[in-house]
Design a protein around this motif. Structure first.
Motif, PDB file in Angstrom:
ATOM      1  N   LYS A  32     -55.461 -29.857  -5.607  1.00 32.65           N
ATOM      2  CA  LYS A  32     -54.063 -29.464  -5.496  1.00 32.65           C
ATOM      3  C   LYS A  32     -53.675 -29.300  -4.029  1.00 32.65           C
ATOM      4  N   THR A  33     -52.609 -29.991  -3.601  1.00 32.74           N
ATOM      5  CA  THR A  33     -52.167 -29.854  -2.218  1.00 32.74           C
ATOM      6  C   THR A  33     -51.473 -28.515  -2.009  1.00 32.74           C
ATOM      7  N   ILE A  34     -51.854 -27.859  -0.913  1.00 28.58           N
ATOM      8  CA  ILE A  34     -51.187 -26.633  -0.483  1.00 28.58           C
ATOM      9  C   ILE A  34     -50.045 -27.007   0.468  1.00 28.58           C
ATOM     10  N   PHE A  35     -50.378 -27.756   1.508  1.00 33.64           N
ATOM     11  CA  PHE A  35     -49.415 -28.467   2.336  1.00 33.64           C
ATOM     12  C   PHE A  35     -49.674 -29.958   2.127  1.00 33.64           C
ATOM     13  N   ASP A  36     -48.833 -30.819   2.707  1.00 30.36           N
ATOM     14  CA  ASP A  36     -49.036 -32.245   2.459  1.00 30.36           C
ATOM     15  C   ASP A  36     -50.311 -32.787   3.082  1.00 30.36           C
ATOM     16  N   ASN A  37     -50.903 -32.024   4.030  1.00 31.02           N
ATOM     17  CA  ASN A  37     -52.142 -32.465   4.659  1.00 31.02           C
ATOM     18  C   ASN A  37     -53.334 -31.551   4.377  1.00 31.02           C
ATOM     19  N   LEU A  38     -53.191 -30.625   3.437  1.00 30.36           N
ATOM     20  CA  LEU A  38     -54.258 -29.675   3.102  1.00 30.36           C
ATOM     21  C   LEU A  38     -54.331 -29.509   1.589  1.00 30.36           C
ATOM     22  N   ALA A  39     -55.525 -29.670   1.026  1.00 29.75           N
ATOM     23  CA  ALA A  39     -55.685 -29.575  -0.425  1.00 29.75           C
ATOM     24  C   ALA A  39     -56.865 -28.688  -0.776  1.00 29.75           C
ATOM     25  N   PHE A  68     -46.289 -36.895 -11.231  1.00 30.91           N
ATOM     26  CA  PHE A  68     -45.344 -35.768 -11.272  1.00 30.91           C
ATOM     27  C   PHE A  68     -44.950 -35.382  -9.845  1.00 30.91           C
ATOM     28  N   PRO A  69     -44.217 -36.253  -9.146  1.00 29.41           N
ATOM     29  CA  PRO A  69     -43.938 -36.011  -7.721  1.00 29.41           C
ATOM     30  C   PRO A  69     -43.092 -34.779  -7.438  1.00 29.41           C
ATOM     31  N   ASP A  70     -42.341 -34.294  -8.415  1.00 34.47           N
ATOM     32  CA  ASP A  70     -41.447 -33.153  -8.184  1.00 34.47           C
ATOM     33  C   ASP A  70     -41.978 -31.849  -8.752  1.00 34.47           C
ATOM     34  N   THR A  71     -43.134 -31.898  -9.423  1.00 35.59           N
ATOM     35  CA  THR A  71     -43.676 -30.684 -10.035  1.00 35.59           C
ATOM     36  C   THR A  71     -45.161 -30.541  -9.718  1.00 35.59           C
ATOM     37  N   LEU A  72     -46.016 -30.972 -10.619  1.00 33.09           N
ATOM     38  CA  LEU A  72     -47.457 -30.792 -10.459  1.00 33.09           C
ATOM     39  C   LEU A  72     -48.026 -31.523  -9.237  1.00 33.09           C
ATOM     40  N   GLY A  73     -47.400 -32.629  -8.854  1.00 33.66           N
ATOM     41  CA  GLY A  73     -47.911 -33.411  -7.735  1.00 33.66           C
ATOM     42  C   GLY A  73     -47.278 -33.093  -6.402  1.00 33.66           C
ATOM     43  N   LYS A  74     -46.511 -32.020  -6.334  1.00 33.49           N
ATOM     44  CA  LYS A  74     -45.812 -31.640  -5.102  1.00 33.49           C
ATOM     45  C   LYS A  74     -46.591 -30.532  -4.398  1.00 33.49           C
ATOM     46  N   PRO A  75     -46.722 -30.609  -3.054  1.00 32.00           N
ATOM     47  CA  PRO A  75     -47.390 -29.513  -2.330  1.00 32.00           C
ATOM     48  C   PRO A  75     -46.746 -28.169  -2.613  1.00 32.00           C
ATOM     49  N   LEU A  76     -47.552 -27.124  -2.613  1.00 35.53           N
ATOM     50  CA  LEU A  76     -47.030 -25.780  -2.875  1.00 35.53           C
ATOM     51  C   LEU A  76     -46.035 -25.345  -1.808  1.00 35.53           C
ATOM     52  N   PHE A  77     -46.288 -25.802  -0.558  1.00 30.74           N
ATOM     53  CA  PHE A  77     -45.406 -25.447   0.552  1.00 30.74           C
ATOM     54  C   PHE A  77     -45.056 -26.715   1.320  1.00 30.74           C
ATOM     55  N   GLY A  78     -43.825 -26.830   1.761  1.00 28.50           N
ATOM     56  CA  GLY A  78     -43.384 -27.997   2.490  1.00 28.50           C
ATOM     57  C   GLY A  78     -42.975 -29.103   1.558  1.00 28.50           C
ATOM     58  N   SER A  79     -42.577 -30.237   2.124  1.00 24.86           N
ATOM     59  CA  SER A  79     -42.084 -31.357   1.335  1.00 24.86           C
ATOM     60  C   SER A  79     -43.203 -32.302   0.983  1.00 24.86           C
ATOM     61  N   GLY A 118     -54.714 -35.339  -1.510  1.00 26.56           N
ATOM     62  CA  GLY A 118     -53.657 -35.526  -2.486  1.00 26.56           C
ATOM     63  C   GLY A 118     -53.851 -34.685  -3.733  1.00 26.56           C
ATOM     64  N   ASP A 119     -52.866 -34.772  -4.626  1.00 25.19           N
ATOM     65  CA  ASP A 119     -52.943 -34.136  -5.943  1.00 25.19           C
ATOM     66  C   ASP A 119     -53.546 -35.147  -6.910  1.00 25.19           C
TER      67      ASP A 119
END
Length: 309
Positions: A77-84, A298-309, A49-50
């Motif tokens: 920081k999450t890159i994808f929702d399952n990779l940080a 910050f689910p829509d900015t800092l806490g959002k994966p860089l790629f994917g939802s 997670g973030d």
């Protein structure tokens, strides 16, 4: 994520963290079905997670005379929702250091980066597992604080809730575990860092939030209703046979007893540390953490994966 390789833990005293009196329900990142696995202190949780440690702090005594205060700061920081991707380091303050003419001094540990991948989640069985690789950079920290070795650590994690067992009294319980293999690859030619090591541990936790939401709502106030008491066992050992194990890299066992209070955006945790053998330290120690969840803050900015939802 939390730094996977813990230092030898020993005794000292520190007052417990003051817990907030009220907060919303927990939405931490390590989730499998109805189970939320809290972030623990001696080992890492199995989630991705973030988030950030601000800090993870411990006070211990390796020999009963000196005191080591360790502050770990880490950002993930999450890159994808399952990779940080995680980055971090520690600041240590040592008093009465026997290895330095009983002086008091401080400095930074070697910084590190980590990639952690959550590879399986079985919601119906409250099971989650992840793997990670971590690289620390020797000689980037303070010379007298860390080993000076570049070290690669390979880690595996799991979490298993008991909610699928048809016996209500044990359903709030859960187990988590971690196993690491630490490989020093470049650095000084002598010292404990040249030895490959194993480390890891287990936790047994009792989730009062799970009890309240999945079994019976007792109407507990948030101070109690968001609490997860737990017991942790941390372990480290040199790899290979005992005949090749140097005396300054012995097997250590530490027990942590305490609780985690989890809100929607952050958590507080604290444990007493009990060295189970002389190599692990002397007397009681303490460890605590303030942890932020950016994926909820910050689910829509800092806490959002860089790629994917």
């Amino acid at each position: 994520m939390i730094r996977t390789v813990r230092r030898t833990l020993g005794g000292a005293a520190l007052s417990a963290l003051a817990l907030a009196a009220a907060a919303p329900a927990a939405h931490a990142h390590a989730v499998a079905g109805a189970r939320v696995f809290v972030n623990t202190l001696l080992i890492d949780d199995p989630g991705v997670g973030d988030e950030a440690n601000l800090p993870l702090a411990s006070v211990t005594s390796p020999d009963g005379k000196s005191t080591v205060t360790d502050l770990n700061f880490e950002y993930d920081k999450t890159i994808f929702d399952n990779l940080a991707l995680g980055v971090g380091t520690d600041y240590d303050w040592i008093t009465n250091d026997a290895a330095d003419n009983k002086k008091s001094h401080g400095g930074l540990d070697d910084p590190y980066v980590q990639l952690k991948y959550r590879w399986i989640v079985l919601p119906e069985h409250e099971f989650i597992s992840s793997v990670a690789v971590q690289q620390s950079f020797g000689r980037a920290g303070t010379t007298t604080i860390d080993s000076g070795y570049d070290t690669t650590t390979f880690s595996g994690y799991f979490g298993k809730g008991f909610g699928d067992i048809p016996f209500a009294p044990i359903r709030p319980f859960a187990l988590t575990g971690e196993l690491d293999y630490n490989v020093p690859n470049t650095g000084q030619s002598t010292g404990y860092g040249s030895v490959n090591t194993w480390s890891g541990g287990l936790t047994l936790q009792y989730s009062i939030p799970y009890l309240q939401s999945q079994i019976k709502d007792y109407g507990l106030p948030p101070l109690l209703g968001n609490l997860t008491p737990l017991v942790e066992l941390g372990w480290s050992s040199a790899a290979g046979s005992s005949a090749f194990r140097p005396t300054n890299n012995p097997t250590t066992f530490n027990l942590g007893t305490g609780a985690v209070w989890t809100g929607q955006y952050y958590s507080f945790s604290t444990e007493l540390l009990w060295p189970l053998n002389s190599a692990a330290g002397h007397g009681l120690g303490v460890i605590g953490q303030f942890h932020l969840y950016f994926d909820d803050l910050f689910p829509d900015t800092l806490g959002k994966p860089l790629f994917g939802s």
